[in-house]
Design a protein around this motif. Structure first.
Motif, PDB file in Angstrom:
ATOM      1  N   THR A 185       0.827  -1.221   0.000  1.00  0.00           N
ATOM      2  CA  THR A 185       0.000   0.000   0.000  1.00  0.00           C
ATOM      3  C   THR A 185       0.859   1.269   0.000  1.00  0.00           C
ATOM      4  OG1 THR A 185      -0.141  -0.236   2.387  1.00  0.00           O
ATOM      5  CG2 THR A 185      -2.046  -0.976   1.121  1.00  0.00           C
ATOM      6  N   ILE A 186       0.531   2.159  -0.916  1.00  0.00           N
ATOM      7  CA  ILE A 186       1.221   3.456  -1.010  1.00  0.00           C
ATOM      8  C   ILE A 186       0.145   4.537  -0.910  1.00  0.00           C
ATOM      9  CG2 ILE A 186       2.701   4.943  -2.409  1.00  0.00           C
ATOM     10  CD1 ILE A 186       3.710   2.391  -3.843  1.00  0.00           C
ATOM     11  N   LEU A 187       0.280   5.365   0.108  1.00  0.00           N
ATOM     12  CA  LEU A 187      -0.742   6.394   0.325  1.00  0.00           C
ATOM     13  C   LEU A 187      -0.302   7.741  -0.231  1.00  0.00           C
ATOM     14  CD1 LEU A 187      -3.459   7.215   1.747  1.00  0.00           C
ATOM     15  CD2 LEU A 187      -2.048   7.887   3.703  1.00  0.00           C
ATOM     16  N   MET A 188      -1.151   8.286  -1.059  1.00  0.00           N
ATOM     17  CA  MET A 188      -0.926   9.645  -1.553  1.00  0.00           C
ATOM     18  C   MET A 188      -1.547  10.551  -0.492  1.00  0.00           C
ATOM     19  SD  MET A 188      -0.171  11.092  -4.649  1.00  0.00           S
ATOM     20  CE  MET A 188      -0.868  12.161  -5.855  1.00  0.00           C
ATOM     21  N   GLN A 189      -0.716  11.353   0.169  1.00  0.00           N
ATOM     22  CA  GLN A 189      -1.220  12.144   1.285  1.00  0.00           C
ATOM     23  C   GLN A 189      -2.211  13.204   0.812  1.00  0.00           C
ATOM     24  OE1 GLN A 189       0.655  11.769   4.685  1.00  0.00           O
ATOM     25  NE2 GLN A 189       2.747  11.859   3.949  1.00  0.00           N
ATOM     26  N   GLY A 190      -3.090  13.589   1.712  1.00  0.00           N
ATOM     27  CA  GLY A 190      -4.071  14.616   1.366  1.00  0.00           C
ATOM     28  C   GLY A 190      -5.469  14.029   1.235  1.00  0.00           C
ATOM     29  N   GLY A 191      -5.551  12.706   1.289  1.00  0.00           N
ATOM     30  CA  GLY A 191      -6.852  12.049   1.199  1.00  0.00           C
ATOM     31  C   GLY A 191      -7.495  11.918   2.566  1.00  0.00           C
ATOM     32  N   ASN A 192      -8.313  10.889   2.752  1.00  0.00           N
ATOM     33  CA  ASN A 192      -9.013  10.746   4.025  1.00  0.00           C
ATOM     34  C   ASN A 192      -8.634   9.462   4.750  1.00  0.00           C
ATOM     35  OD1 ASN A 192     -10.245   8.796   2.552  1.00  0.00           O
ATOM     36  ND2 ASN A 192     -12.336   9.512   2.827  1.00  0.00           N
ATOM     37  N   CYS A 193      -7.346   9.063   4.616  1.00  0.00           N
ATOM     38  CA  CYS A 193      -6.942   7.783   5.206  1.00  0.00           C
ATOM     39  C   CYS A 193      -5.990   7.961   6.377  1.00  0.00           C
ATOM     40  CB  CYS A 193      -6.278   6.925   4.138  1.00  0.00           C
ATOM     41  SG  CYS A 193      -5.766   5.341   4.766  1.00  0.00           S
ATOM     42  N   SER A 194      -6.316   7.301   7.502  1.00  0.00           N
ATOM     43  CA  SER A 194      -5.426   7.364   8.657  1.00  0.00           C
ATOM     44  C   SER A 194      -4.853   5.979   8.964  1.00  0.00           C
ATOM     45  CB  SER A 194      -6.201   7.903   9.861  1.00  0.00           C
ATOM     46  OG  SER A 194      -7.361   7.124  10.037  1.00  0.00           O
ATOM     47  N   ASP A 195      -5.143   5.001   8.103  1.00  0.00           N
ATOM     48  CA  ASP A 195      -4.652   3.635   8.308  1.00  0.00           C
ATOM     49  C   ASP A 195      -3.144   3.537   8.136  1.00  0.00           C
ATOM     50  OD1 ASP A 195      -7.251   2.773   8.540  1.00  0.00           O
ATOM     51  OD2 ASP A 195      -6.886   0.986   7.314  1.00  0.00           O
ATOM     52  N   LYS A 196      -2.568   2.490   8.728  1.00  0.00           N
ATOM     53  CA  LYS A 196      -1.139   2.233   8.551  1.00  0.00           C
ATOM     54  C   LYS A 196      -0.921   1.744   7.107  1.00  0.00           C
ATOM     55  CE  LYS A 196       2.537   0.104  11.244  1.00  0.00           C
ATOM     56  NZ  LYS A 196       3.321  -0.327  10.092  1.00  0.00           N
ATOM     57  N   VAL A 197       0.118   2.297   6.470  1.00  0.00           N
ATOM     58  CA  VAL A 197       0.410   1.899   5.093  1.00  0.00           C
ATOM     59  C   VAL A 197       1.896   1.578   4.960  1.00  0.00           C
ATOM     60  CG1 VAL A 197      -1.463   3.229   4.022  1.00  0.00           C
ATOM     61  CG2 VAL A 197       0.755   4.327   4.414  1.00  0.00           C
TER      62      VAL A 197
END
Ligand code: B16
Ligand code: MG
Length: 212
Positions: A185-197
């Motif tokens: 999983t790669i999270l693009m910051q600025g979204g609505n996710c607080s999960d561990k990635v």
């Protein structure tokens, strides 16, 4: 070893949040339902059907029949499709295009994994379609994110096992879907996710520098 990268569309490759907002807002205003940007933020990565249910949380009248709800979704989509006509090649920066080319040069297979039924239209309007080996979108799905189906189909389309794929996402539902698919999983910051990635990036261009 990661051989394939699956990109979410809205919030990662393109930013259609405002169009979704305007289209839902128009419907909500017509129905006299309160709707604001904060509620709109909850709709990221969520299917059209579930988005409507979230919007209707602020409706306190008698429940709507299924037929009526379908009409509402069609109405929202008509407005949204009109707004999508504004999308053009220059909405995608040259550095994002260069990043996709570099990733291909590095040997990665690229796919799109989007809940949107409008994904192909968006990819065509922005001239992004040729960069991807496969597009898995909301049209062929039985289950929407956080179900892993959309990403499993993308991996299958690339001819790779899930564990050889990484997903770039901006939303909670998408990160959960990628995890459920057994992908990195790669999270693009600025979204609505607080999960561990596994990895966080600020911009798509960061994919070149970081160790996927
Ligand atoms: P449509 P993604 C998602 O796209 C959007 O984030 C979400 O806001 C939208 O409701 C959903 O697509 C369905 O879109 O109404 O065009 O079928 O982030 O999965 O690329
Ligand atoms: Mg998204």
């Amino acid at each position: 070893m990661i051989k394939g990268i699956i990109f979410d569309l809205d919030g990662v490759l393109v930013f259609t949040d405002q169009y979704h907002y305007q289209a839902w807002k128009k419907l909500a205003d017509r129905l006299g339902i309160y709707f604001d940007e904060k509620i709109n933020h909850r709709l990221r990565g969520v299917s059209r059907r579930e988005s409507l249910e979230i919007l209707l949380e602020n409706y306190h009248g008698a429940p709507f029949r299924e037929e009526k709800k379908s009409k509402m979704m069609e109405e929202k989509n008509r407005t949204y499709r009109e707004l999508l006509k504004n999308m053009k090649r220059s909405d995608i920066s040259q550095s994002v295009r260069d990043t996709l080319v570099k990733l291909k040069d590095l040997g990665y297979l690229l796919a799109v994994g989007s809940s949107s039924k409008n994904a192909k239209i968006i990819l065509e309007r922005t001239e992004l379609l040729p960069y991807f080996e496969f597009v898995s979108d909301g049209n062929d799905l039985r289950h929407s994110k956080p179900h892993p189906e959309v990403f499993l189909k993308a991996a299958e389309g690339l001819g790779l096992p899930p564990e050889e794929c990484a997903v770039v996402e901006d939303a909670q539902s998408g990160i959960c879907a990628a995890k459920a698919a057994g992908m990195k999983t790669i999270l693009m910051q600025g979204g609505n996710c607080s999960d561990k990635v596994d990895l966080k990036i600020q911009r798509l261009e960061d994919l070149i520098e970081c160790h996927i």
